[in-house]
Write a protein that holds these residues in place. Structure first.
Motif, PDB file in Angstrom:
ATOM      1  N   LYS A  15      -8.339   9.304   2.565  1.00 38.39           N
ATOM      2  CA  LYS A  15      -7.001   9.262   2.009  1.00 38.39           C
ATOM      3  C   LYS A  15      -6.068   8.621   3.023  1.00 38.39           C
ATOM      4  O   LYS A  15      -6.074   8.977   4.188  1.00 38.39           O
ATOM      5  CB  LYS A  15      -6.517  10.661   1.647  1.00 38.39           C
ATOM      6  N   TRP A  16      -5.300   7.672   2.542  1.00 38.93           N
ATOM      7  CA  TRP A  16      -4.457   6.890   3.444  1.00 38.93           C
ATOM      8  C   TRP A  16      -3.434   7.764   4.167  1.00 38.93           C
ATOM      9  O   TRP A  16      -3.134   7.534   5.330  1.00 38.93           O
ATOM     10  CB  TRP A  16      -3.746   5.813   2.643  1.00 38.93           C
ATOM     11  N   ARG A  17      -2.920   8.766   3.479  1.00 34.53           N
ATOM     12  CA  ARG A  17      -1.883   9.605   4.082  1.00 34.53           C
ATOM     13  C   ARG A  17      -2.463  10.542   5.125  1.00 34.53           C
ATOM     14  O   ARG A  17      -1.976  10.614   6.243  1.00 34.53           O
ATOM     15  CB  ARG A  17      -1.168  10.415   3.017  1.00 34.53           C
ATOM     16  N   SER A  18      -3.510  11.247   4.766  1.00 35.35           N
ATOM     17  CA  SER A  18      -4.012  12.300   5.644  1.00 35.35           C
ATOM     18  C   SER A  18      -5.065  11.808   6.622  1.00 35.35           C
ATOM     19  O   SER A  18      -5.273  12.416   7.671  1.00 35.35           O
ATOM     20  CB  SER A  18      -4.592  13.431   4.811  1.00 35.35           C
ATOM     21  N   GLY A  19      -5.772  10.737   6.233  1.00 32.88           N
ATOM     22  CA  GLY A  19      -6.847  10.252   7.070  1.00 32.88           C
ATOM     23  C   GLY A  19      -8.068  11.135   7.053  1.00 32.88           C
ATOM     24  O   GLY A  19      -8.959  10.982   7.894  1.00 32.88           O
ATOM     25  N   THR A  64       0.839  -1.191   0.000  1.00 32.07           N
ATOM     26  CA  THR A  64       0.000   0.000   0.000  1.00 32.07           C
ATOM     27  C   THR A  64       0.873   1.239   0.000  1.00 32.07           C
ATOM     28  O   THR A  64       2.012   1.195   0.473  1.00 32.07           O
ATOM     29  CB  THR A  64      -0.931   0.038   1.226  1.00 32.07           C
ATOM     30  N   TYR A  65       0.356   2.305  -0.518  1.00 33.86           N
ATOM     31  CA  TYR A  65       1.079   3.563  -0.598  1.00 33.86           C
ATOM     32  C   TYR A  65       0.246   4.671   0.023  1.00 33.86           C
ATOM     33  O   TYR A  65      -0.986   4.630   0.012  1.00 33.86           O
ATOM     34  CB  TYR A  65       1.395   3.892  -2.055  1.00 33.86           C
ATOM     35  N   SER A  66       0.940   5.673   0.536  1.00 37.40           N
ATOM     36  CA  SER A  66       0.250   6.741   1.253  1.00 37.40           C
ATOM     37  C   SER A  66      -0.686   7.531   0.359  1.00 37.40           C
ATOM     38  O   SER A  66      -1.592   8.211   0.841  1.00 37.40           O
ATOM     39  CB  SER A  66       1.269   7.676   1.904  1.00 37.40           C
ATOM     40  N   TYR A  67      -0.492   7.447  -0.966  1.00 38.77           N
ATOM     41  CA  TYR A  67      -1.354   8.220  -1.860  1.00 38.77           C
ATOM     42  C   TYR A  67      -2.621   7.452  -2.253  1.00 38.77           C
ATOM     43  O   TYR A  67      -3.437   7.941  -3.019  1.00 38.77           O
ATOM     44  CB  TYR A  67      -0.610   8.663  -3.115  1.00 38.77           C
ATOM     45  N   LYS A 123      -8.823   4.937  10.584  1.00 38.85           N
ATOM     46  CA  LYS A 123      -7.820   3.894  10.344  1.00 38.85           C
ATOM     47  C   LYS A 123      -6.817   3.866  11.473  1.00 38.85           C
ATOM     48  O   LYS A 123      -6.724   4.808  12.249  1.00 38.85           O
ATOM     49  CB  LYS A 123      -7.127   4.140   9.009  1.00 38.85           C
ATOM     50  N   ASP A 124      -6.058   2.797  11.539  1.00 39.77           N
ATOM     51  CA  ASP A 124      -5.026   2.706  12.567  1.00 39.77           C
ATOM     52  C   ASP A 124      -3.736   3.370  12.068  1.00 39.77           C
ATOM     53  O   ASP A 124      -3.582   3.630  10.871  1.00 39.77           O
ATOM     54  CB  ASP A 124      -4.790   1.258  12.977  1.00 39.77           C
TER      55      ASP A 124
END
Length: 122
Positions: free
Chosen positions: A52-56, A28-31, A72-73
């Motif tokens: 968004k995975w990076r910012s949440g 997985t990637y932060s983007y 998310k964790d």
């Protein structure tokens, strides 16, 4: 390749709450953007939320705004959907999915879990 596994579905009384979990594995990637969708029998797949995975930072569909929360964790291995004040209209199979862009359209999502059934009875 990303693997997604949803859990937490079941039979719920109207007005009650339920929390769904999406376990994330693979690369997985932060983007990445992680979405929740649901599909009721005979209906099209409906957008529930995207984060968004990076910012949440999440976005919600109109039908769940104010009742559902996605988070998310810190290890980016789990995604949760907290559902409150459930109604029979929330019944359906709930899916988590991954997209490379922010979107509310199911066809923009590349990876999908197998889904978990939520049935709300009155």
């Amino acid at each position: 390749q990303v693997q997604l596994l949803e859990s937490g579905g079941g039979l719920v009384a109207a007005g009650d709450s339920r929390r769904l979990t999406c376990e994330v594995s693979g690369r997985t990637y932060s983007y990445y953007f992680f979405g929740w969708f649901r599909q009721a029998p005979g209906k099209e797949r409906e957008f529930v939320s995207v984060i968004k995975w990076r910012s949440g930072i999440p976005t919600y569909g109109d039908s769940v705004q104010g009742r559902f929360i996605v988070y998310k964790d810190d290890n980016n291995t789990k995604l949760w959907l907290q559902m409150d004040s459930l109604t029979p209209e929330d019944t359906g199979v709930y899916y988590c999915a991954v997209s490379l862009k922010w979107s509310v359209v199911p066809s923009d999502y590349t990876y999908w879990g197998q889904g978990t059934q939520v049935t709300v009875f009155s």
